[in-house]
Motif scaffolding. Structure first.
Motif, PDB file in Angstrom:
ATOM      1  N   THR A 114      11.442 -13.991 -14.172  1.00 22.74           N
ATOM      2  CA  THR A 114      10.449 -13.225 -13.415  1.00 22.74           C
ATOM      3  C   THR A 114       9.270 -14.124 -13.073  1.00 22.74           C
ATOM      4  O   THR A 114       8.906 -14.999 -13.857  1.00 22.74           O
ATOM      5  N   MET A 115       8.685 -13.869 -11.907  1.00 19.78           N
ATOM      6  CA  MET A 115       7.536 -14.646 -11.463  1.00 19.78           C
ATOM      7  C   MET A 115       6.258 -13.914 -11.833  1.00 19.78           C
ATOM      8  O   MET A 115       6.179 -12.689 -11.703  1.00 19.78           O
ATOM      9  N   PRO A 116       5.241 -14.640 -12.296  1.00 23.20           N
ATOM     10  CA  PRO A 116       3.972 -13.976 -12.638  1.00 23.20           C
ATOM     11  C   PRO A 116       3.257 -13.488 -11.384  1.00 23.20           C
ATOM     12  O   PRO A 116       3.297 -14.125 -10.342  1.00 23.20           O
ATOM     13  N   VAL A 117       2.623 -12.341 -11.470  1.00 27.11           N
ATOM     14  CA  VAL A 117       1.828 -11.785 -10.374  1.00 27.11           C
ATOM     15  C   VAL A 117       0.373 -12.135 -10.618  1.00 27.11           C
ATOM     16  O   VAL A 117      -0.235 -11.685 -11.596  1.00 27.11           O
ATOM     17  N   LEU A 118      -0.182 -12.960  -9.753  1.00 28.04           N
ATOM     18  CA  LEU A 118      -1.546 -13.445  -9.955  1.00 28.04           C
ATOM     19  C   LEU A 118      -2.590 -12.422  -9.530  1.00 28.04           C
ATOM     20  O   LEU A 118      -3.687 -12.390 -10.075  1.00 28.04           O
ATOM     21  N   ASP A 119      -2.270 -11.600  -8.538  1.00 35.47           N
ATOM     22  CA  ASP A 119      -3.226 -10.577  -8.116  1.00 35.47           C
ATOM     23  C   ASP A 119      -2.463  -9.324  -7.701  1.00 35.47           C
ATOM     24  O   ASP A 119      -1.499  -9.389  -6.953  1.00 35.47           O
ATOM     25  N   GLU A 120      -2.889  -8.190  -8.218  1.00 29.89           N
ATOM     26  CA  GLU A 120      -2.239  -6.916  -7.941  1.00 29.89           C
ATOM     27  C   GLU A 120      -2.823  -6.314  -6.674  1.00 29.89           C
ATOM     28  O   GLU A 120      -4.045  -6.202  -6.521  1.00 29.89           O
ATOM     29  N   VAL A 121      -1.955  -5.929  -5.746  1.00 29.36           N
ATOM     30  CA  VAL A 121      -2.380  -5.356  -4.475  1.00 29.36           C
ATOM     31  C   VAL A 121      -2.390  -3.833  -4.606  1.00 29.36           C
ATOM     32  O   VAL A 121      -1.376  -3.231  -4.952  1.00 29.36           O
ATOM     33  N   THR A 122      -3.526  -3.230  -4.351  1.00 29.03           N
ATOM     34  CA  THR A 122      -3.646  -1.777  -4.417  1.00 29.03           C
ATOM     35  C   THR A 122      -4.125  -1.244  -3.070  1.00 29.03           C
ATOM     36  O   THR A 122      -4.624  -2.000  -2.235  1.00 29.03           O
ATOM     37  N   ALA A 123      -3.980   0.062  -2.895  1.00 30.39           N
ATOM     38  CA  ALA A 123      -4.401   0.697  -1.643  1.00 30.39           C
ATOM     39  C   ALA A 123      -5.048   2.035  -1.942  1.00 30.39           C
ATOM     40  O   ALA A 123      -4.591   2.773  -2.820  1.00 30.39           O
ATOM     41  N   SER A 124      -6.079   2.343  -1.200  1.00 30.74           N
ATOM     42  CA  SER A 124      -6.755   3.627  -1.357  1.00 30.74           C
ATOM     43  C   SER A 124      -6.073   4.685  -0.495  1.00 30.74           C
ATOM     44  O   SER A 124      -5.223   4.375   0.360  1.00 30.74           O
ATOM     45  N   ARG A 125      -6.454   5.943  -0.708  1.00 29.69           N
ATOM     46  CA  ARG A 125      -5.880   7.020   0.089  1.00 29.69           C
ATOM     47  C   ARG A 125      -6.244   6.855   1.567  1.00 29.69           C
ATOM     48  O   ARG A 125      -5.421   7.154   2.448  1.00 29.69           O
ATOM     49  N   ALA A 126      -7.441   6.388   1.840  1.00 30.67           N
ATOM     50  CA  ALA A 126      -7.857   6.183   3.232  1.00 30.67           C
ATOM     51  C   ALA A 126      -7.005   5.116   3.905  1.00 30.67           C
ATOM     52  O   ALA A 126      -6.650   5.244   5.086  1.00 30.67           O
ATOM     53  N   GLN A 127      -6.672   4.064   3.170  1.00 34.70           N
ATOM     54  CA  GLN A 127      -5.841   3.003   3.739  1.00 34.70           C
ATOM     55  C   GLN A 127      -4.425   3.489   4.000  1.00 34.70           C
ATOM     56  O   GLN A 127      -3.819   3.151   5.019  1.00 34.70           O
ATOM     57  N   TRP A 128      -3.883   4.294   3.086  1.00 33.36           N
ATOM     58  CA  TRP A 128      -2.565   4.876   3.323  1.00 33.36           C
ATOM     59  C   TRP A 128      -2.591   5.792   4.541  1.00 33.36           C
ATOM     60  O   TRP A 128      -1.654   5.805   5.357  1.00 33.36           O
ATOM     61  N   SER A 129      -3.668   6.532   4.700  1.00 28.50           N
ATOM     62  CA  SER A 129      -3.788   7.442   5.848  1.00 28.50           C
ATOM     63  C   SER A 129      -3.865   6.656   7.152  1.00 28.50           C
ATOM     64  O   SER A 129      -3.252   7.048   8.168  1.00 28.50           O
ATOM     65  N   ALA A 130      -4.612   5.562   7.144  1.00 29.29           N
ATOM     66  CA  ALA A 130      -4.715   4.736   8.349  1.00 29.29           C
ATOM     67  C   ALA A 130      -3.365   4.138   8.717  1.00 29.29           C
ATOM     68  O   ALA A 130      -2.979   4.093   9.893  1.00 29.29           O
ATOM     69  N   ALA A 131      -2.629   3.664   7.705  1.00 29.14           N
ATOM     70  CA  ALA A 131      -1.318   3.079   7.976  1.00 29.14           C
ATOM     71  C   ALA A 131      -0.325   4.128   8.455  1.00 29.14           C
ATOM     72  O   ALA A 131       0.567   3.839   9.266  1.00 29.14           O
ATOM     73  N   ALA A 132      -0.484   5.361   7.972  1.00 29.87           N
ATOM     74  CA  ALA A 132       0.453   6.430   8.346  1.00 29.87           C
ATOM     75  C   ALA A 132       0.208   6.957   9.751  1.00 29.87           C
ATOM     76  O   ALA A 132       1.027   7.743  10.263  1.00 29.87           O
ATOM     77  N   ALA A 133      -0.881   6.544  10.390  1.00 32.30           N
ATOM     78  CA  ALA A 133      -1.185   7.067  11.726  1.00 32.30           C
ATOM     79  C   ALA A 133      -0.093   6.703  12.728  1.00 32.30           C
ATOM     80  O   ALA A 133       0.314   7.534  13.550  1.00 32.30           O
ATOM     81  N   LEU A 134       0.410   5.458  12.660  1.00 30.27           N
ATOM     82  CA  LEU A 134       1.443   5.023  13.614  1.00 30.27           C
ATOM     83  C   LEU A 134       2.734   5.804  13.445  1.00 30.27           C
ATOM     84  O   LEU A 134       3.221   6.407  14.417  1.00 30.27           O
ATOM     85  N   PRO A 135       3.360   5.827  12.263  1.00 29.42           N
ATOM     86  CA  PRO A 135       4.612   6.591  12.148  1.00 29.42           C
ATOM     87  C   PRO A 135       4.426   8.088  12.340  1.00 29.42           C
ATOM     88  O   PRO A 135       5.338   8.775  12.821  1.00 29.42           O
ATOM     89  N   SER A 136       3.256   8.630  11.991  1.00 25.29           N
ATOM     90  CA  SER A 136       3.024  10.060  12.179  1.00 25.29           C
ATOM     91  C   SER A 136       2.992  10.410  13.660  1.00 25.29           C
ATOM     92  O   SER A 136       3.603  11.404  14.097  1.00 25.29           O
TER      93      SER A 136
END
Length: 253
Positions: free
Chosen positions: A219-241
């Motif tokens: 397994t490879m070590p993860v140096l930085d964990e990528v997280t997302a807020s609800r607002a960011q998920w909503s912005a990304a969902a605008a295109l497929p929606s």
């Protein structure tokens, strides 16, 4: 993950699309492509609406249209395949520009061209606004099998290395007066390909031993964990929606 690897598909920027977490963009592009594929081919207006949606994303990302159009050349083989379909698919015949072509073949060609082009354009925009390393982190965040993520990581890292090796071999052949000009030279090219494979395999063995000696256990070590807020998920969902709404209208009209 290792150090970043900037690819020519990526375009530096600080737009709202660039700032979205990579796993949000990956999920949005995947959902958009699924919606496009599920759209009935007869709803031509829907594909125009999808293109407009991608144009809006392109504008928000501040990616020049020429940047995307140049990279759409990758779908030329699909275009060639689609252009042959009206001539090989059986069915009712019609005449276009003096040529007898199949009506089902025309619809199939349109289906491949429209959906393929939109899918490639969405992928180009994803690559243009997301660094390769970030894409790998996004895949990991989406729980893609770790082995596949590692394979993709090494493919990206060493793809250019292998290409440079192949270029050096080509220069060495030309410096010795070799120019491939016919079937009789295929043997030399095949031997070069075999030598490149062996060198790549040996390089892989050396890299693996070096990793094991430094504590690699699969397994490879993860140096930085990528997280997302609800607002960011909503912005990304605008295109497929928006695309889903167009698709539903396409099935009902």
């Amino acid at each position: 993950m290792g150090a970043g690897h900037v690819h020519k598909l990526y375009r530096h920027g600080d737009s709202p699309v660039h700032r979205l977490p990579p796993h949000c963009k990956l999920a949005a592009v995947l959902a958009f492509v699924v919606v496009v594929v599920c759209t009935p081919r007869e709803a031509m207006w829907a594909f125009a609406a999808y293109a407009a949606l991608l144009g809006a994303v392109e504008a928000a990302a501040r990616v020049p249209p020429g940047f995307v159009l140049r990279r759409l050349v990758i779908e030329v083989p699909f275009v060639a395949f689609a252009l042959l379909m009206p001539f090989v698919v059986p069915g009712e015949q019609t005449r276009v520009l003096g040529l007898s072509v199949s009506v089902p073949g025309l619809w199939d060609a349109w289906n491949v061209l429209a959906k393929g082009t939109l899918g490639v354009a969405a992928s180009v925009l994803l690559a243009a606004t997301t660094e390769l390393r970030a894409l790998l982190l996004g895949l990991q965040r989406l729980r893609l099998p770790p082995l596949l993520v590692q394979i993709a990581t090494f493919m990206i890292r060493y793809g250019d290395v292998i290409t440079d090796e192949m270029r050096r071999m080509s220069v060495a052949r030309r410096s010795r007066g070799f120019e491939a000009s016919g079937l009789r030279h295929w043997k030399v090219l095949a031997q070069s390909a075999g030598a490149l494979f062996i060198r790549s395999y040996e390089r892989g063995e050396r890299v693996h031993l070096a990793m094991v000696s430094r504590g690699y256990t699969g397994t490879m070590p993860v140096l930085d964990e990528v997280t997302a807020s609800r607002a960011q998920w909503s912005a990304a969902a605008a295109l497929p929606s928006a695309a889903l709404l167009v698709c539903l209208l396409g099935w009902t009209l």
